[in-house]
Design a protein around this motif. Sequence first.
Motif, short mmCIF file in Angstrom:
data_model
loop_
_atom_site.label_atom_id
_atom_site.label_comp_id
_atom_site.label_asym_id
_atom_site.label_seq_id
_atom_site.Cartn_x
_atom_site.Cartn_y
_atom_site.Cartn_z
N VAL A 53 4.31 1.26 11.71
CA VAL A 53 3.91 2.09 10.36
C VAL A 53 4.32 3.49 10.72
CG1 VAL A 53 1.89 2.69 9.30
CG2 VAL A 53 2.00 0.45 10.38
N MET A 54 5.40 4.03 9.99
CA MET A 54 5.96 5.39 10.16
C MET A 54 5.14 6.55 9.63
SD MET A 54 8.72 4.43 11.74
CE MET A 54 9.30 6.17 11.80
N LEU A 55 4.80 7.26 10.37
CA LEU A 55 3.88 8.55 9.89
C LEU A 55 4.77 9.68 10.30
CD1 LEU A 55 0.47 7.43 11.55
CD2 LEU A 55 1.29 7.22 9.02
N TYR A 56 5.59 9.74 11.16
CA TYR A 56 6.89 10.84 11.50
C TYR A 56 6.46 11.80 12.39
CZ TYR A 56 8.44 8.01 7.44
OH TYR A 56 8.75 7.17 6.63
N ASP A 57 5.13 12.41 11.91
CA ASP A 57 4.69 13.74 12.66
C ASP A 57 3.93 13.27 13.86
OD1 ASP A 57 2.18 15.84 12.72
OD2 ASP A 57 4.19 16.89 12.41
N GLU A 58 4.25 13.76 15.00
CA GLU A 58 3.66 13.52 16.34
C GLU A 58 2.19 13.68 16.50
OE1 GLU A 58 7.71 13.54 16.73
OE2 GLU A 58 6.62 15.15 16.14
N LYS A 59 1.67 15.32 15.83
CA LYS A 59 0.35 15.32 15.94
C LYS A 59 -0.55 14.50 14.81
CE LYS A 59 0.80 20.05 17.62
NZ LYS A 59 0.35 21.58 17.53
N VAL A 114 -7.20 -4.46 8.79
CA VAL A 114 -6.31 -3.58 9.19
C VAL A 114 -5.41 -2.74 8.00
CG1 VAL A 114 -3.86 -2.88 10.40
CG2 VAL A 114 -5.86 -4.47 11.57
N VAL A 115 -5.01 -3.53 7.16
CA VAL A 115 -4.34 -3.02 5.78
C VAL A 115 -5.30 -1.97 5.13
CG1 VAL A 115 -3.32 -3.36 3.48
CG2 VAL A 115 -2.76 -4.83 5.50
N ASP A 116 -6.53 -2.41 4.89
CA ASP A 116 -7.44 -1.61 4.15
C ASP A 116 -7.92 -0.37 4.93
OD1 ASP A 116 -7.77 -3.54 2.15
OD2 ASP A 116 -9.39 -4.33 2.74
N GLY A 125 -4.42 12.86 4.39
CA GLY A 125 -3.50 13.56 3.60
C GLY A 125 -2.09 12.90 3.56
N PHE A 126 -1.84 11.91 4.09
CA PHE A 126 -0.52 11.16 4.36
C PHE A 126 -0.31 10.45 2.84
CE2 PHE A 126 2.07 7.85 5.20
CZ PHE A 126 3.50 8.34 6.18
N PHE A 127 -1.34 9.82 2.23
CA PHE A 127 -1.10 9.57 0.95
C PHE A 127 -1.80 10.46 0.09
CE2 PHE A 127 -0.96 4.59 2.06
CZ PHE A 127 0.54 4.72 2.36
N ALA A 180 0.90 -1.10 0.14
CA ALA A 180 0.03 -0.06 0.02
C ALA A 180 1.00 1.25 0.05
CB ALA A 180 -0.76 0.05 1.06
N GLY A 181 2.29 1.04 0.27
CA GLY A 181 3.05 2.25 0.23
C GLY A 181 3.52 2.93 1.62
N PHE A 182 3.28 1.97 2.54
CA PHE A 182 3.78 2.44 4.07
C PHE A 182 5.23 2.22 4.12
CE2 PHE A 182 -0.95 2.30 4.65
CZ PHE A 182 -1.19 3.56 5.36
#
Length: 399
Positions: free
Chosen positions: A330-336, A384-386, A396-398, A316-318
Amino acid sequence: MVLSVGRLDWITEELENLKKQGLYVTIRKLQTAQGPWVVVDGKRVLNMCSNNYLGLAAHPRIKEAAIKAILDYGVGAGAVRTIAGTMELHEILEDKLARFKRREAAVVFQSGYNANLGALSALGWGRKDLVFVSEELNHASIIDAMRLAGAPKVIYKHVDMEDLKKKLEEVKDYRIKVIVTDGVFSMDGDLAPLPEIVELAEQYNAIVYVDDAHGEGVLGDHGRGIVDYYKLHDRVDFEMGTLSKAFGVIGGYVAGDRESIEFIKQRGRPFLFSSAMNPPDVAAAIAAVEILEESDELIKKLWENTHILQKGLRDAGFDLGNTKHPITPVMLYDEKLTQEFSRRLFDEYNIFAQAIVYPTVPKGKARIRLEPSAAHKPEDMKYVVDSFTELARKVGFFK
């Protein structure tokens, strides 16, 4: 004129600052037994953030063992191990753990945290001829244990064997050198390069101490852990393990040669100064070890679910980093953003997956750490993946 302020006002300010920075952790409440689906804060949700890797926390055989122990031995141990707190159950568990880990002996503590605290502080207590050579990303219990010991320490870069060699060269004149590393790194799921660590240890006449909290029950023959996975039983001096993750109970232990374990019993402060592990917990842990000895079926199920989850998320690109373990960052980087993602997973998708932010991980490295279990079903992993993919687009992450 001096303004009167409350003595604890600064604590309120600090809490507000944590919320503004996205670093405030919401502590949720489970209202059912630990399992793949649980009731949290009154809502039935898919549990994706428990360390209950094999689903043993509510296993009927383990519950029965705990109940029988209460009837036979009572609830509390009643004393520290060195006075009146050592029951026959403790010695049965220690013997079983030693055999399971293919070591001469083991000593049980009240938690994995206490196991590290007790063993490492015992080894280094007040010694100036001993130096700890510690992995950069070691668990907090290792860091605290080295502080308690008061012995000198140096830190080598994460899984960087050139830097480990450099640090060993710097401390080569110390009589006792103790290389300390996590086996599996709990936030990233990557593995310590133990074969290379052992070779350097032998070259520099150093002791090797491995925290295998996330390796046992997951890696190696029947879940014997990372040392077994790499076939290094006779080359690693100490293996620390926890009974609260794959084993589904509570407690921790250290395994090694007989004399070293006896020394830890004589000098490990949590062993000496805190009441022994309670009888029902000990009996439950014994049952968990027996289950793993008898079959590796649950481990196979855990890895099947892990492959479904991790392949789906990567496709999926994570970014899942370099995990080699069911730990799935699953890296999202930004805390908020990560805090919002966790909240919306819970509110909109009925998925319980807590945000991992600073200080548990460095700033800018926030993530949702997923942990599949043997008790999950393949369709849970696909859901979970979906859900992650859909929510990533919503926030807006993707793009």
